[in-house]
Scaffold this motif. Structure first.
Motif, PDB file in Angstrom:
ATOM      1  N   SER A 104       0.966  -1.162  -0.023  1.00 15.04           N
ATOM      2  CA  SER A 104       0.097   0.063  -0.057  1.00 15.04           C
ATOM      3  C   SER A 104       0.824   1.296   0.198  1.00 15.04           C
ATOM      4  O   SER A 104       2.230   1.275   0.278  1.00 15.04           O
ATOM      5  CB  SER A 104      -0.792   0.135   1.232  1.00 15.04           C
ATOM      6  OG  SER A 104      -1.377   1.239   1.407  1.00 15.04           O
ATOM      7  N   SER A 105       0.484   2.378  -0.425  1.00 17.22           N
ATOM      8  CA  SER A 105       1.061   3.632  -0.128  1.00 17.22           C
ATOM      9  C   SER A 105       0.894   4.221   1.027  1.00 17.22           C
ATOM     10  O   SER A 105       1.144   5.525   1.204  1.00 17.22           O
ATOM     11  CB  SER A 105       0.611   4.626  -1.621  1.00 17.22           C
ATOM     12  OG  SER A 105      -0.854   4.780  -1.626  1.00 17.22           O
ATOM     13  N   LYS A 106       0.020   3.463   2.068  1.00 17.65           N
ATOM     14  CA  LYS A 106      -0.217   4.347   3.068  1.00 17.65           C
ATOM     15  C   LYS A 106       0.655   3.848   4.158  1.00 17.65           C
ATOM     16  O   LYS A 106       1.385   2.836   4.149  1.00 17.65           O
ATOM     17  CB  LYS A 106      -1.852   3.815   3.543  1.00 17.65           C
ATOM     18  CG  LYS A 106      -2.844   4.124   2.644  1.00 17.65           C
ATOM     19  CD  LYS A 106      -4.194   3.989   2.974  1.00 17.65           C
ATOM     20  CE  LYS A 106      -5.239   4.570   2.172  1.00 17.65           C
ATOM     21  NZ  LYS A 106      -6.611   4.008   2.659  1.00 17.65           N
ATOM     22  N   TYR A 107       0.677   4.531   5.226  1.00 14.70           N
ATOM     23  CA  TYR A 107       1.706   4.546   6.257  1.00 14.70           C
ATOM     24  C   TYR A 107       0.726   4.244   7.398  1.00 14.70           C
ATOM     25  O   TYR A 107      -0.442   4.710   7.832  1.00 14.70           O
ATOM     26  CB  TYR A 107       2.461   5.670   6.499  1.00 14.70           C
ATOM     27  CG  TYR A 107       3.501   5.620   5.449  1.00 14.70           C
ATOM     28  CD1 TYR A 107       3.336   6.295   4.409  1.00 14.70           C
ATOM     29  CD2 TYR A 107       4.685   5.470   5.723  1.00 14.70           C
ATOM     30  CE1 TYR A 107       4.073   6.434   3.284  1.00 14.70           C
ATOM     31  CE2 TYR A 107       5.752   5.238   4.695  1.00 14.70           C
ATOM     32  CZ  TYR A 107       5.561   6.029   3.421  1.00 14.70           C
ATOM     33  OH  TYR A 107       6.569   6.090   2.472  1.00 14.70           O
ATOM     34  N   LEU A 108       1.310   3.548   8.532  1.00  9.04           N
ATOM     35  CA  LEU A 108       0.871   3.155   9.953  1.00  9.04           C
ATOM     36  C   LEU A 108       1.517   3.901  10.831  1.00  9.04           C
ATOM     37  O   LEU A 108       2.651   3.766  10.834  1.00  9.04           O
ATOM     38  CB  LEU A 108       0.754   1.752  10.199  1.00  9.04           C
ATOM     39  CG  LEU A 108       0.220   1.248  11.493  1.00  9.04           C
ATOM     40  CD1 LEU A 108      -1.323   1.636  11.732  1.00  9.04           C
ATOM     41  CD2 LEU A 108       0.362  -0.218  11.433  1.00  9.04           C
ATOM     42  N   GLU A 109       1.044   4.641  11.723  1.00  7.75           N
ATOM     43  CA  GLU A 109       1.668   5.580  12.607  1.00  7.75           C
ATOM     44  C   GLU A 109       1.250   4.893  14.229  1.00  7.75           C
ATOM     45  O   GLU A 109       0.231   4.729  14.247  1.00  7.75           O
ATOM     46  CB  GLU A 109       1.365   6.986  12.479  1.00  7.75           C
ATOM     47  CG  GLU A 109       2.082   7.593  11.492  1.00  7.75           C
ATOM     48  CD  GLU A 109       2.130   8.994  11.239  1.00  7.75           C
ATOM     49  OE1 GLU A 109       2.906   9.718  10.492  1.00  7.75           O
ATOM     50  OE2 GLU A 109       1.420   9.628  12.101  1.00  7.75           O
ATOM     51  N   VAL A 110       2.296   5.097  15.016  1.00 11.48           N
ATOM     52  CA  VAL A 110       1.813   4.787  16.490  1.00 11.48           C
ATOM     53  C   VAL A 110       2.532   5.867  17.273  1.00 11.48           C
ATOM     54  O   VAL A 110       3.658   6.275  16.913  1.00 11.48           O
ATOM     55  CB  VAL A 110       2.476   3.540  16.922  1.00 11.48           C
ATOM     56  CG1 VAL A 110       2.359   3.241  18.264  1.00 11.48           C
ATOM     57  CG2 VAL A 110       1.841   2.351  16.292  1.00 11.48           C
TER      58      VAL A 110
END
Length: 121
Positions: A104-110
């Protein structure tokens, strides 16, 4: 999934402080990491970043030469060594993990909950 910052406190200008961020529940070694801060009445700003392998770092102009970001992928931690602290460094400091979602071109942030640093003049 958790990021826990520690090391904040009240210090005098000109002294040093070291912040740490411990990660759990995430594939730490593939996350780019960063420190942000938010001063009272101001927007959150980026302080420093470090890539997943630790080879590349970047700093806000306001902290260049004074702050150093580092990471230990074996211990799932990052640190921010802050030297020559100034009153304008007073802020809540946050740790952030970020990785691209596979395929995906999306990012996961925490994000962590933050740790307060107060620098007195």
């Amino acid at each position: 999934v958790q990021l826990v910052e520690s090391g904040g406190g009240l210090v005098q200008a000109g002294t040093s402080l070291r912040l740490s961020c411990a990660a759990s529940g995430i594939p730490f070694s593939i996350n780019d990491m960063a420190w942000y801060r938010q001063a009272p009445g101001k927007e959150r700003e980026l302080v420093a970043t470090i890539t997943s392998g630790g080879r590349s770092t970047n700093y806000a102009d306001s902290v260049k030469g004074r702050f150093t970001i580092s990471r230990d992928n074996a211990k799932n931690t990052i640190s921010l060594q802050m030297n020559s602290l100034k009153p304008e460094d007073t802020a809540v400091y946050y740790c952030r993990a970020r990785r691209q979602i596979f395929g995906s071109s999306k990012y996961l942030e925490v994000w962590g909950q933050g740790t307060l640093v107060t620098v007195s003049s």
